[in-house]
Design a protein around this motif. Structure first.
Motif, PDB file in Angstrom:
ATOM      1  N   VAL A   1       0.840  -1.192   0.000  1.00 38.79           N
ATOM      2  CA  VAL A   1       0.000   0.000   0.000  1.00 38.79           C
ATOM      3  C   VAL A   1       0.877   1.245   0.000  1.00 38.79           C
ATOM      4  CG1 VAL A   1      -1.815   1.256   1.220  1.00 38.79           C
ATOM      5  CG2 VAL A   1      -1.767  -1.250   1.292  1.00 38.79           C
TER       6      VAL A   1
ATOM      7  N   TRP B   1      -2.967   7.339   1.642  1.00 46.50           N
ATOM      8  CA  TRP B   1      -3.921   7.299   2.759  1.00 46.50           C
ATOM      9  C   TRP B   1      -3.668   8.437   3.739  1.00 46.50           C
ATOM     10  CZ3 TRP B   1      -4.140   1.393   4.346  1.00 46.50           C
ATOM     11  CH2 TRP B   1      -4.789   0.687   3.318  1.00 46.50           C
TER      12      TRP B   1
ATOM     13  N   PRO C   1      -1.328  -6.835   4.592  1.00 44.07           N
ATOM     14  CA  PRO C   1      -0.896  -5.527   4.095  1.00 44.07           C
ATOM     15  C   PRO C   1       0.555  -5.212   4.450  1.00 44.07           C
ATOM     16  CG  PRO C   1      -2.193  -5.251   6.081  1.00 44.07           C
ATOM     17  CD  PRO C   1      -2.084  -6.733   5.851  1.00 44.07           C
TER      18      PRO C   1
ATOM     19  N   ILE D   1      -1.764  -1.042  -4.012  1.00 42.29           N
ATOM     20  CA  ILE D   1      -2.884  -0.113  -3.851  1.00 42.29           C
ATOM     21  C   ILE D   1      -2.313   1.289  -3.765  1.00 42.29           C
ATOM     22  CG2 ILE D   1      -4.797   0.604  -2.383  1.00 42.29           C
ATOM     23  CD1 ILE D   1      -5.094  -2.249  -1.466  1.00 42.29           C
ATOM     24  N   THR D   2      -2.734   2.160  -4.677  1.00 42.96           N
ATOM     25  CA  THR D   2      -2.199   3.516  -4.726  1.00 42.96           C
ATOM     26  C   THR D   2      -3.183   4.414  -5.457  1.00 42.96           C
ATOM     27  OG1 THR D   2      -0.303   4.868  -5.378  1.00 42.96           O
ATOM     28  CG2 THR D   2      -0.975   3.131  -6.874  1.00 42.96           C
TER      29      THR D   2
END
Length: 539
Positions: free
Chosen positions: A29, A34, A73, A168-169
């Protein structure tokens, strides 16, 4: 953040996906994506130096989401500033400073809404904020890695070497680093848009066979990226022509020499300095320094060419010893100041909580699973029409349309009414005929006009006069009923006698000539005037 317009350009290569598809796998991630979203919710407090942990709780919410789907993760954080990105960082720093000053002005003037918007624009994620998230993740047994430089290259290294199955980006640059699977725009339910490297040729449509990642990377560099600004008038739409037109070019230098011809921009000038800058941006994507958590040493993202070393690519990151790189990767060093902020050691007993859901990548005996995931977007195969002949006839289509119209069912015909039916419906009722039992005129009948009784008078009139008369007229008896003049829209009104004798039918030639003379005489009398009337007409 990424290449402007790249994700819409790759729309054909994307598909909807969910993190639950990767249950049992490992996901890397981009933690700063985030952190920026979480910082927006508390931007005013961060800008004013007030303590808050809203951004920490925001990141933990998504970590819990991944854990609930059985996904391991790995959070990756940005490290030191990259020399190739110095101009971009300077520009962003100036933008934050400007909006911070505007926010202070709005706050003093009492414009809270405008001040909040400016606070969100000037928010900056610091290494101290990243450390708070790292500590919260360690307490839950979640691995974190601080990249030596850019998190994009570190994410690509984990994905390309099988340590992570998915990235995930929100940064579209990850496509250019060669990540096999990237999930963009993930929502709170774990759904997003997935781009797989095997599906990238679909973005070229019919020219998919000419696609190459190297040409796509060059196109994005020329359209403007974090490492180099674009040429005047050259965007992604214009530069994308190189994917097809320069498919057979030998190298980047040959493409840049013919760039005005490829883009149909004869006035475009590509200087020698810009050519060198393009090559530096290309090398930054390829040879940026990353940290290998399994071997615990600093390595380039792509193996250097023969006879080359990190000294040949200083703009892709300055080399450091493995021990210093390890302390940065563990989050023990503030990358902005170089100060030691923590003493975490993964080899220390009790460093990892007993309730950790997965094995740590920092374990000495950790071996990545390297699972093979099925490709969700297979290339679309279209049947070829080469060598096939098809006769297209417009006349045949018209005949089929006409035949279908003939086969349609005609509308039902309305029932016709006879003359007797129309007369019965619309004729005025005849006056009742006098009978021997009826009194003479002037004498009322018994019970007629009285209000007492059971209404026998009115009922007797209907039954004795109207109904028998209708039955008589419909049956043809007493033909005088049908000869009455009926006024209705269903009957033509009889023509009245002509009042004008000139419009009466001509009976003989003498009468015709006489009428003609009379008409001429009437016209002369109508338009005759005296000479004395001329002044009056002129007035």
């Amino acid at each position: 953040m990424g290449i402007s317009g790249l994700l819409p350009f790759l729309k054909r290569s994307t598909r909807p996906a969910s993190v639950r598809e990767f249950s049992g796998g490992t996901v890397a991630v981009d933690a700063y994506s985030w952190l920026h979203k979480g910082a927006f919710a508390c931007a005013d407090r961060l800008a004013q130096g007030q303590p808050t942990d809203v951004y920490v709780r925001y990141c933990l919410k998504y970590i819990n989401l991944l854990l609930s789907h059985g996904v391991k993760p790995i959070l990756v954080f940005d490290g030191c500033h990259l020399p190739s990105k110095q101009s971009t960082e300077t520009k962003r720093r100036e933008e934050r400073r400007k909006h911070r000053a505007l926010a202070a002005d709005h706050l003093r003037a009492g414009r809270d809404r405008e001040a909040r918007d400016c606070f969100q624009r000037c928010v900056d994620v610091t290494p101290a904020m990243a450390l708070q998230v790292i500590k919260a993740c360690r307490s839950r047994g979640v691995d974190c890695v601080v990249a030596p430089y850019e998190a994009d290259a570190q994410l690509a290294f984990l994905a390309r070497n099988g340590i992570a199955d998915l990235v995930i980006t929100e940064d579209s640059d990850l496509v250019l680093f060669g990540c096999p699977r990237i999930l963009f725009k993930m929502d709170a339910a774990g759904n997003g848009r997935l781009i797989e490297s095997s599906a990238l040729p679909l973005s070229l449509g019919g020219s998919a066979d000419k696609f190459s990642l190297e040409r796509l990377r060059l196109v994005c560099i020329l359209s403007g990226c974090d490492y180099l600004a674009s040429l005047p008038g050259v965007g992604l739409g214009k530069a994308s022509k190189l994917l097809v037109r320069a498919a057979g070019a030998a190298d980047v230098t040959a493409i840049l020499d013919k760039l005005p011809a490829y883009l149909n921009m004869r006035s475009l000038t590509v200087s020698a300095q810009y050519k060198r800058d393009v090559q530096r941006a290309e090398d930054t994507f390829l040879y940026q320094l990353v940290f290998d958590p399994l071997a615990r040493r600093l390595v380039p993202l792509t193996r250097y060419p023969a006879g080359r070393s990190a000294a040949d690519y200083p703009y892709a990151g300055a080399w450091m010893d493995d021990a210093a790189a390890l302390q940065i990767a563990l989050g023990n060093v503030d990358v902005a100041t170089g100060a030691v902020v923590d003493t975490y050691c993964p080899d220390r007993p009790g460093a990892r909580p007993a309730h950790a859901p997965h094995r740590s990548i920092w374990a000495r005996d950790y071996v990545p699973a390297r699972r093979v995931w099925p490709a969700g977007a297979a290339p679309v195969s279209r049947a070829s029409t080469a060598g096939k002949v098809s006769l297209l006839s417009v006349w045949e289509g018209l005949k089929r349309t006409a035949a279908a119209a003939v086969r349609q069912k005609p509308p039902p015909e309305e029932p016709r009414l006879t003359q007797a039916d129309l007369a019965a419906l619309y004729a005025a009722p005849a006056p009742p005929a006098e009978t021997e039992s009826q009194p003479s005129s002037g004498e009322p009948a018994d019970g007629a006009g009285s209000s007492d009784g059971d209404g026998a008078g009115s009922g007797g009139l209907e039954s004795s006069s109207v109904e028998p008369d209708l039955r008589r007229r419909l049956s043809g008896g007493g033909g005088e009923g049908l000869t009455e003049v009926v006024t209705s829209k269903y009957f033509a009104t009889p023509a009245e006698p002509a009042a004008d004798p000139l419009r009466a039918p001509v009976q003989s030639m003498e009468e015709f000539l006489k009428r003609r003379r009379d008409s001429q005489l009437n016209l002369k009398q109508m338009f005759a005037f005296k000479k004395t009337d001329l002044p009056k007409l002129k007035k």
